[in-house]
Design a protein around this motif. Structure first.
Motif, PDB file in Angstrom:
ATOM      1  N   TYR A  77       0.843  -1.202   0.000  1.00 17.01           N
ATOM      2  CA  TYR A  77       0.000   0.000   0.000  1.00 17.01           C
ATOM      3  C   TYR A  77       0.876   1.248   0.000  1.00 17.01           C
ATOM      4  CZ  TYR A  77       1.103   0.670   4.971  1.00 17.01           C
ATOM      5  OH  TYR A  77       1.752   0.885   6.147  1.00 17.01           O
ATOM      6  N   TYR A  78       0.200   2.379  -0.281  1.00 16.82           N
ATOM      7  CA  TYR A  78       0.903   3.663  -0.264  1.00 16.82           C
ATOM      8  C   TYR A  78       0.778   4.259   1.129  1.00 16.82           C
ATOM      9  CZ  TYR A  78       0.453   3.189  -5.326  1.00 16.82           C
ATOM     10  OH  TYR A  78       0.503   2.727  -6.605  1.00 16.82           O
ATOM     11  N   ALA A  79       1.881   4.478   1.770  1.00 16.51           N
ATOM     12  CA  ALA A  79       1.866   5.082   3.103  1.00 16.51           C
ATOM     13  C   ALA A  79       2.179   6.574   2.970  1.00 16.51           C
ATOM     14  CB  ALA A  79       2.881   4.384   4.004  1.00 16.51           C
ATOM     15  N   ARG A  80       2.422   7.189   4.083  1.00 20.27           N
ATOM     16  CA  ARG A  80       2.684   8.629   4.099  1.00 20.27           C
ATOM     17  C   ARG A  80       3.790   9.010   3.109  1.00 20.27           C
ATOM     18  NH1 ARG A  80       0.915  10.849   8.571  1.00 20.27           N
ATOM     19  NH2 ARG A  80       1.706   9.237   9.950  1.00 20.27           N
ATOM     20  N   GLY A  81       3.580  10.088   2.399  1.00 21.70           N
ATOM     21  CA  GLY A  81       4.591  10.545   1.451  1.00 21.70           C
ATOM     22  C   GLY A  81       4.631   9.704   0.192  1.00 21.70           C
ATOM     23  N   GLY A  82       3.636   8.826   0.013  1.00 19.28           N
ATOM     24  CA  GLY A  82       3.610   7.990  -1.184  1.00 19.28           C
ATOM     25  C   GLY A  82       4.545   6.800  -1.112  1.00 19.28           C
ATOM     26  N   LEU A  85       4.695   0.566   1.172  1.00 19.12           N
ATOM     27  CA  LEU A  85       5.051  -0.322   2.279  1.00 19.12           C
ATOM     28  C   LEU A  85       4.309  -1.648   2.147  1.00 19.12           C
ATOM     29  CD1 LEU A  85       5.069   1.961   5.462  1.00 19.12           C
ATOM     30  CD2 LEU A  85       6.992   1.296   4.015  1.00 19.12           C
TER      31      LEU A  85
ATOM     32  N   ASP B  27      -3.461   6.072   6.597  1.00 21.34           N
ATOM     33  CA  ASP B  27      -3.113   6.727   5.357  1.00 21.34           C
ATOM     34  C   ASP B  27      -4.373   7.345   4.759  1.00 21.34           C
ATOM     35  OD1 ASP B  27      -2.997   3.603   3.774  1.00 21.34           O
ATOM     36  OD2 ASP B  27      -4.348   5.236   3.209  1.00 21.34           O
ATOM     37  N   TRP B  28      -4.131   8.280   3.875  1.00 21.11           N
ATOM     38  CA  TRP B  28      -5.275   9.076   3.430  1.00 21.11           C
ATOM     39  C   TRP B  28      -5.908   8.517   2.157  1.00 21.11           C
ATOM     40  CZ3 TRP B  28      -0.244  10.467   3.921  1.00 21.11           C
ATOM     41  CH2 TRP B  28       0.471  10.678   2.746  1.00 21.11           C
ATOM     42  N   TRP B  29      -5.446   7.339   1.745  1.00 19.68           N
ATOM     43  CA  TRP B  29      -6.109   6.730   0.592  1.00 19.68           C
ATOM     44  C   TRP B  29      -7.246   5.820   1.063  1.00 19.68           C
ATOM     45  CZ3 TRP B  29      -0.941   7.867   0.244  1.00 19.68           C
ATOM     46  CH2 TRP B  29      -0.560   8.560  -0.895  1.00 19.68           C
TER      47      TRP B  29
END
Lengths: 179, 735
Positions: A77-82, A85, B27-29
């Motif tokens: 998945y995309y975590a903080r800052g893209g 992880l 996370d914001w997604w």
């Protein structure tokens, strides 16, 4: 504005010493055979008209990551800052991500989950640099936020020429190699 | 659909009690609970000390958690590391936790006709060592006992030798490494370059490397400065038969025929003098012998040098002009491991003379003149002058300009008839002489002549296998040592202190030396209880606080001017008190007062000159057993030119063996078939091909260059052992 973490890696400064690789292995407590980063030295030409390209490589933290879209369990998945992880508890070790990654950045950890560079988000969250960027004796690795125009990263990308590895793979990588 | 399935598994995982309770982030997604993995390798405390993986001695921070060192990072306060380390320094944990470490004292015993090592207590090992040292002292005199030492911890054993009464203390770092450089620069400028070298890479506008592969040899601060200089737009000129990493960054790469560097240097001088590109004011003010030099190089044109060096005249001219255009911030790097051909002092003289023509000595971006912080010597009892002089040469008139003891000569002095008196005992501290000295065949012969050999080391390297007694030392991360205050542009005092308790039954060097002294009746010379007594006295005598030094690992002194630009007045400690382009010292000793080129034998058909160097992950042979460094660079390789490999039917990755001109054969080594090397030489990284059984990881990985150096050319000026004079045949290894 949200952060978009990225790295610029200066191939003019880099000597390919692998201090980044060992720093990464120590910081992240990796097994001897496991690597989240590595150095490639590419030779071009024939003697004596030669050139080298030295890459300190790791996960490209793609914005359109094949590993995330191909993960059947949602572990990637995309975590903080893209930063991409892996949520270990969700990972079944099916290797779909390993096969999908154009950069061969992933491996299966001996505990059964897919593992790779995290941009040392556990350090970044504390205001530190990723271990590789912090260790690099030639200061070749500049970590920062692409959405922050005042960052050293953005300044470097504006003032220097750069290329990306395997941009044709279409995954929108976030490592920039300064030429 | 995918979302539902993902959610389901997550709940399942939580039901299993796996999800971490701490560090949850959102996370914001997907608004999904996620954890950022934290490897938790930060120490519960951090101990500042300085590194011993090579000789550079960078300041490090050892992160300690639950009594274990989890990682090593650079100490930001230390001028030599500036918070950044090379891969070897980072890999020090793998030395500390190397399962192959020497764990207990060992004594060689004869059992049923076989020689074996027996594990003994320290009391037994020390008593026996002292007894045998005492026997040599009584029978032959203390001078007959020698110490070979390398590394900062050796200072305790040097002290022991002084107390014992032997002048024979030698480090292979002189005659096998940087000695010719110290001699060449001292002859020219009146002083050597020391360590860290007094050069100002970061401010140089042009950096010329001659056989130095900076970036592959990771002298940390120098590599940091090289990158800084490149970042500021400095140009590089690299002279190397191999397309090194540095060569790939150079404006000009000169793939020189090995052994002809002096011809190139003379041709550069010819261009710079005939085109009047030298610093005439500087030369007139500070130097003498210019007219003789100009006349000497008049005929040494690029056209003269071309057939010798293989470098085209235009390339010689272009590179000379670039070098001169950047003066005085044009640094001709002096190198470090410079014992190549036996005329090395003259080559280093050529580099020194060229630097003088560029006016780069005493100038920003060239050679600078740093000083050390004051650090008084611990007072202690003064040892007596030994009764006999050093035994490192057959006659005192040999090698008149050596200013340190020749380790190779001390080794030779163990063989009857090679020195004024014979050596009968050795103590070997921190150096694997079987790889550190040339011609290990000769070293083995010398060892057979000894009454007694004791080795003090961390790993069971080859030399320990030749010893009568082996004493296991603690690594640098487990011990105190003396403080260090080198001459440097940012002067400092650095502290060596333990991060963890000694592992196994290992002991720190200071303790071993002191215990031996007590048993030899020399306790007066070690009138302290703990090394901190010595360190405290010295640091306080220097007007500094020990508490502060222990907390930060380093204290810095005031910067003093190091160049003319900073207001330093130049002076030269030569006989003429000037820069000696023409050396009257050399002339009166019967040597060329101006460097001259004389040809060296070239390899016969079918053979190649063996060259050696470093990988950034590996400096000394002991590093080959480091499993962390070995994960990145697991074995050395034989660099072989593509066309040559084709003619030999050798493919990249094939295993080959090497056989030298004396019939010495190497272990199998992988061929690295590459365009990056000339066809008349082959290259390998030093320190591999171990045969010691106890080096379980390193054993039989790659091939040993040292073994193939069965010949060397001795530098008549200072006794250096030129090691690039061996030729090898490349044979396909049997499968």
């Amino acid at each position: 504005m949200s952060k978009r973490y990225a790295m610029a890696i200066d191939m003019k400064r880099c000597v390919g010493c692998s201090a980044c690789v060992i720093a990464c292995k120590e910081e992240n407590g990796l097994a001897l055979a496991a690597f989240r980063s590595w150095v490639e030295i590419e030779t071009r030409g024939t003697y004596p008209a030669l050139a080298l390209e030295i890459h300190s490589e790791r996960c490209e933290q793609c914005s359109d990551a094949a590993c995330v879209s191909n993960c059947p369990t949602g572990a990637s998945y995309y975590a903080r800052g893209g930063v991409v992880l892996v949520q270990r508890e969700l990972c079944t070790g099916c290797k779909a991500c390993v096969a999908a990654c154009p950069y061969e950045a992933r491996y299966i950890h001996h505990d059964g989950y897919a593992d790779k560079c995290t941009f040392c988000l556990h350090r970044v969250e504390k205001g530190l640099l990723p271990a590789c960027a912090s260790a690099c004796p030639t200061q070749s690795i500049t970590f920062g936020d692409l959405n922050d125009p005042s960052s050293d990263l953005v300044k470097l990308l504006r003032s220097r020429q750069w290329k990306q590895l395997r941009a044709d793979a279409g995954t929108k990588p976030n490592l920039y190699y300064l030429t | 659909m995918a979302f539902t399935r993902r959610d389901f598994i997550r709940i399942g995982a939580m039901a299993g009690g796996v999800a971490a309770a701490s560090g949850l982030t959102t996370d914001w997604w997907s608004l999904q609970a996620r954890t950022i993995p934290d490897p938790k390798t930060d120490g519960d405390h951090v101990v500042p000390t300085f590194c011993e993986l090579c000789f550079w001695k960078c300041g490090v921070l050892a992160h300690v958690k639950n009594g274990r060192v989890t990682k090593i990072t650079g100490n930001p306060a230390h001028p030599l590391s500036k918070g950044r380390l090379c891969p070897r320094g980072e890999a020090a944990t793998a030395l500390l936790y190397d399962p192959d470490r020497l764990k207990t004292p060992l004594i060689r015993r004869a059992k049923r006709g076989q020689q074996v090592f027996e594990a003994v207590t320290w009391a037994v090992a020390l008593d026996e060592t002292a007894k045998r040292m005492d026997a040599i002292r009584t029978k032959y005199g203390p001078e007959a006992f020698a110490l070979f030492t390398h590394g900062w911890g050796g200072s305790w054993f040097t002290r022991l030798m002084q107390a014992y009464g032997s002048p024979n203390v030698a480090a292979p770092s002189y005659a096998q490494c940087r000695g010719p450089r110290e001699a060449g620069f001292t002859l020219t400028f009146g002083q050597g370059l020391g360590s860290p070298e007094s050069i100002d890479i970061e401010n140089a506008r042009c950096i010329t490397l001659i056989g130095s592969h900076l970036g592959e040899n990771m002298h940390n601060t120098q590599v940091q400065e090289l990158a800084t200089a490149i970042g500021r737009g400095a140009e590089l000129v690299v002279v190397d038969p191999r397309f090194s990493i540095a060569a790939s960054k150079a404006k000009y790469w000169l793939p020189i025929r090995p052994g002809t560097d002096i011809a190139l240097l003379l041709a550069w001088m010819n261009v710079i003098i005939t085109e009047k590109r030298y610093d005439a004011d500087y030369v007139a003010k500070y130097a003498e012998g210019f007219d003789q030099l100009a006349k000497h190089v008049e005929s040494k044109t690029p056209e003269w040098a071309y057939p010798i060096t293989g470098i085209e005249p235009q390339l010689i001219r272009d590179s000379a002009r670039l070098i001169a255009s950047a003066r005085p911030a044009s640094l001709i790097h002096p190198g470090r491991h410079v014992t190549w051909y036996g005329d090395d002092t003259q080559r280093l003289r050529s580099i020194a003379i060229l630097s003088a023509l560029l006016g780069s000595w005493g100038r920003r971006g060239g050679y600078i003149l740093p000083s050390a912080m004051e650090l008084p010597k611990y007072p202690g009892r003064k040892p007596q002058q030994p009764a006999r002089a050093v035994a490192d040469r057959r006659e005192p008139s040999l090698y008149p300009l050596a200013d340190e003891t020749l380790a190779s000569g001390v080794c030779d002095a163990t063989i009857p008839g090679k020195a004024p008196y014979q050596l009968k005992g050795w103590m070997v501290y921190g150096t694997n002489l079987m790889q550190a000295l040339p011609a290990p065949q000769q070293t083995e012969k010398a060892i057979q002549e000894l009454d007694f050999l004791v080795a003090i080391d961390v790993l069971p390297a080859e030399i320990t296998g030749w010893s009568d007694i082996v004493l296991p030392e603690s690594t640098y991360l487990e011990r105190y040592d003396d403080v260090w205050a080198p001459a440097y542009k940012e002067p400092f005092i650095a502290m060596r202190q333990p991060a963890v308790e000694p592992m196994y039954d290992s002991k720190p060097g200071w303790w071993i030396a002191r215990e031996l002294a007590a048993r030899l009746g020399l306790h007066d010379y070690f009138d302290w209880q703990h090394p901190l007594d010595v360190v405290r006295w010295r640091v306080e005598a220097a007007g500094q606080s020990l508490a502060k030094l222990r907390a930060t690992g380093v204290v810095q002194g005031a910067r003093v001017p190091v160049s003319e630009e900073e207001g330093l007045a130049l002076s030269f400690d030569t006989p003429s008190k000037k820069i000696e382009l023409f050396s009257s010292t050399l002339a009166s000793a019967g040597f060329d007062p101006l460097p001259d080129y004389s040809p060296h034998p070239q390899p016969p058909d079918g053979m190649f000159r063996l060259l050696m160097g470093r990988a950034p992950t590996h400096t000394f042979g002991r590093m080959a057993n480091n499993r962390l460094a070995g994960a990145v660079y697991p074995e050395n390789e034989l660099w072989l030119n593509t066309l040559v490999a084709k003619s030999l039917d050798v493919k990249n990755g094939d295993r080959v063996t090497l056989e030298n001109q004396d019939g010495v054969k190497s272990l199998p080594v992988r061929a690295k078939v590459t365009e990056r090397i000339r066809g008349d030489c082959v290259y390998m990284v030093h320190g591999w091909g171990h045969t010691a059984n106890g080096m379980k990881f390193a054993r039989h990985r790659g091939a040993s260059d040292s073994e193939l150096v069965s010949r060397y050319a001795t530098d008549p000026v200072m006794g250096g052992t030129g090691m690039n004079v061996n030729f090898v045949r490349v044979l396909k290894a049997e499968a």
